[in-house]
Design an enzyme around this catalytic site. Structure first.
Site, PDB file in Angstrom:
ATOM      1  N   GLU A 220      -3.355  -0.671   8.175  1.00  0.00           N
ATOM      2  CA  GLU A 220      -1.740  -0.121   9.338  1.00  0.00           C
ATOM      3  C   GLU A 220      -1.777  -1.005  10.711  1.00  0.00           C
ATOM      4  OE1 GLU A 220      -0.661   3.744   9.435  1.00  0.00           O
ATOM      5  OE2 GLU A 220      -1.472   3.916   7.389  1.00  0.00           O
TER       6      GLU A 220
ATOM      7  N   GLU B 111      -6.575   8.334   7.291  1.00  0.00           N
ATOM      8  CA  GLU B 111      -7.483   9.115   8.942  1.00  0.00           C
ATOM      9  C   GLU B 111      -7.646  10.050   8.909  1.00  0.00           C
ATOM     10  OE1 GLU B 111      -3.328   7.705  10.433  1.00  0.00           O
ATOM     11  OE2 GLU B 111      -3.894   5.988  10.528  1.00  0.00           O
TER      12      GLU B 111
ATOM     13  N   HIS C  62      -2.727  10.700   1.576  1.00  0.00           N
ATOM     14  CA  HIS C  62      -2.115  10.572   3.044  1.00  0.00           C
ATOM     15  C   HIS C  62      -1.906  11.688   3.086  1.00  0.00           C
ATOM     16  CE1 HIS C  62      -0.553   7.341   5.398  1.00  0.00           C
ATOM     17  NE2 HIS C  62      -0.459   8.135   5.837  1.00  0.00           N
TER      18      HIS C  62
ATOM     19  N   ARG D 201       0.643  -1.194   0.223  1.00  0.00           N
ATOM     20  CA  ARG D 201       0.189  -0.107   0.630  1.00  0.00           C
ATOM     21  C   ARG D 201       0.952   1.493   0.273  1.00  0.00           C
ATOM     22  NH1 ARG D 201      -2.629   2.300   4.949  1.00  0.00           N
ATOM     23  NH2 ARG D 201      -3.634   4.946   4.253  1.00  0.00           N
TER      24      ARG D 201
HETATM   25  O1  IFM Z   1       3.306   6.384  10.478  1.00  0.00           O
HETATM   26  C1  IFM Z   1       1.955   7.198  10.806  1.00  0.00           C
HETATM   27  C2  IFM Z   1       1.180   6.851   9.411  1.00  0.00           C
HETATM   28  O2  IFM Z   1       1.350   7.967   8.103  1.00  0.00           O
HETATM   29  C3  IFM Z   1      -0.363   6.642   9.705  1.00  0.00           C
HETATM   30  N1  IFM Z   1      -1.238   6.050  10.468  1.00  0.00           N
HETATM   31  C4  IFM Z   1      -0.179   5.939  11.582  1.00  0.00           C
HETATM   32  C5  IFM Z   1       1.042   5.820  11.457  1.00  0.00           C
HETATM   33  C6  IFM Z   1       2.298   5.795  12.816  1.00  0.00           C
HETATM   34  O3  IFM Z   1       2.194   7.098  13.268  1.00  0.00           O
END
Ligand code: IFM
Length: 444
Positions: free
Chosen positions: A353, A166, A121, A77
């Site tokens: 993630e 997110e 992102h 990803r």
């Molecule tokens: O590095 C980040 C990522 O960009 C988005 N989710 C959380 C990860 C860890 O903080």
């Protein structure tokens, strides 16, 4: 825990994001993003670190894919840098930007690695921020136009798409606490931004359906398990507010067509945030899967004076924590998957993630002995498997992250990678966890 304990078509791989790894910030016609601006503003990022060079993945993508292949990764990803493709956010399309993602996609496919592409992102083109950023009412359309450019070029080859990564972090960290770009602290803007993000997501899904055939699209939401600090009623209510704030803010609108009541009441949503009945269909545009990012839980207590949600988190005494000071709490992964299943009618889920930062270093034998990370993944994989065994529709697991990279406001100080990346020499050294993951994937 073996790979064969999971369905045979379960997807395994890693995830990254453009600004965290690409570097080449001023190359190939790329425009400035809000993270370039933020990182170059004194005091915003630890030790003044920037993503100017990051992991230099822009130049080393081919070797990085070869390493992924050697490590047996099934999927990857990555995110697309909007300002690499549209340097001003709209209008002129930079062919060299599109070519980069074209080569990356083809390289992955040739290596037998399934690409998952995230459209956003966090790296908004600075030119759009200059005219209001995500709070601007035209942002959903500009995002949909950008998405259309990408779907036109790559929609025939990338099977899995994610609109936003997110959005909670975009809204809250970017516009309420200000610890992320664009560094704004304004509740009203935060609420406008969250509404525009939802519209942007819905519009992009609509465009996707018009352009692509056979591919799937979803959104990635970060969720944090919530536990009341005591069994006192005020703390129980506080944990419910924490759940509305952290977990339901974006999921409820998309899957249920309403804001979480506890959020509306506590934040006293202004009128302009009301979504008109006709617009809810856009927000609820059906998606093919939900991407879940899971890292930790919050232990929550009632705190009437703490804005905006009247809650406070308490550190779990005696529990193991990662370098981010996040409690290691694998059961929370199962709990959240279970909440998603019951609240939103069992949608297909990918864990997009999950991972941990530890103080890794290269030992005298030239290796990185990150046994704590191996333990972390074993315990979290077990919770994913438990969910599947209970009938849950979990389809894949993408580990955060492929290699150590620019961890936003923490610069290069927090290392989440399976592969160690030296920010000075840019050398990649697979950690013991990468070797363990490889053996896991090979079925050892
Ligand atoms: O590095 C980040 C990522 O960009 C988005 N989710 C959380 C990860 C860890 O903080």
């Amino acid at each position: 825990m073996k790979r064969s304990d999971f369905p045979h078509d379960f997807v395994w791989g890693t995830a990254t994001a453009a600004y965290q790894i690409e570097g080449a910030a001023a190359e190939g016609g790329r425009g400035e993003s809000i993270w370039d601006r933020f990182a170059h503003t004194s005091g915003k990022v630890l030790e003044g670190a920037t993503g100017d060079r990051a992991c230099d993945h822009y130049h080393r993508w081919s070797a990085d894919i070869a390493l992924m292949r050697r490590l047996g990764m099934g999927a990857y990803r990555f995110s697309i840098s909007w300002s690499r493709v549209l340097p001003q956010g709209r209008g002129y399309i930079n062919p060299r930007g599109l070519d980069f993602y074209d080569r990356l996609t083809d390289g992955l496919i040739e290596a037998g690695i399934t690409p998952f592409a995230t459209l956003y992102h966090w790296d908004l083109p600075q030119a759009l921020q200059a005219i209001g950023g995500w709070a601007h009412p035209d942002m959903p359309l500009w995002f949909a136009d950008y998405a259309t450019t990408i779907f036109d070029r790559l929609g025939d080859r990338i099977p899995f798409w994610i609109t936003l990564n997110e959005p909670w972090c975009v809204a809250v960290l970017g516009h309420l606490t200000g610890v992320h770009a664009p560094g704004i602290r304004d509740l009203r803007q935060t609420l406008m931004v969250s509404k525009n993000l939802l519209f942007a997501h819905g519009l992009a899904v609509q465009r996707f359906r018009e352009i692509t055939k056979g591919a799937q699209i979803g959104i990635t939401l970060n969720m944090t398990a919530q536990t009341p600090a005591t069994d006192r009623e005020p703390d129980i209510q506080a944990a419910l507010r924490g759940d509305a704030f952290n977990n339901r803010w974006f999921a409820d609108p998309i899957f249920r067509g309403s804001w979480p009541q506890a959020l509306v009441e506590t934040l006293e949503f202004p009128r302009e945030l009301e979504i008109q009945p006709d617009d809810w269909a856009l927000v609820q545009e059906p998606i093919d899967f939900l991407g879940l990012n899971y890292y930790t839980r919050n232990i929550v207590r009632d705190a009437p004076d703490v804005t905006p949600m009247r809650i406070e988190t308490v550190r779990a005494a005696g529990a193991p924590h990662t370098e981010m000071d996040w409690e290691i709490y694998p059961a929370g992964l199962y709990d959240l998957l279970d909440d998603i299943r019951t609240r939103y009618d069992n949608p297909p889920v990918f864990i997009t993630e999950n991972g941990a930062a530890f103080p890794d270093s290269i030992a005298a034998d030239g290796r990185v002995h990150d046994t704590d990370r191996i333990e972390f993944f074993k315990r979290h994989f077990a919770q994913a498997q438990r969910f599947i065994e209970s009938g849950g529709d979990l389809r894949g697991y993408l580990v955060w992250t492929f290699m150590d990279n620019f961890e936003w406001a923490y610069g290069y100080s927090k290392k989440f990678g399976l592969v160690h990346m030296d920010p000075t020499s840019l050398t990649r050294t697979p950690k013991q966890s990468a070797e363990w993951f490889q053996r896991f994937l090979e079925g050892d």
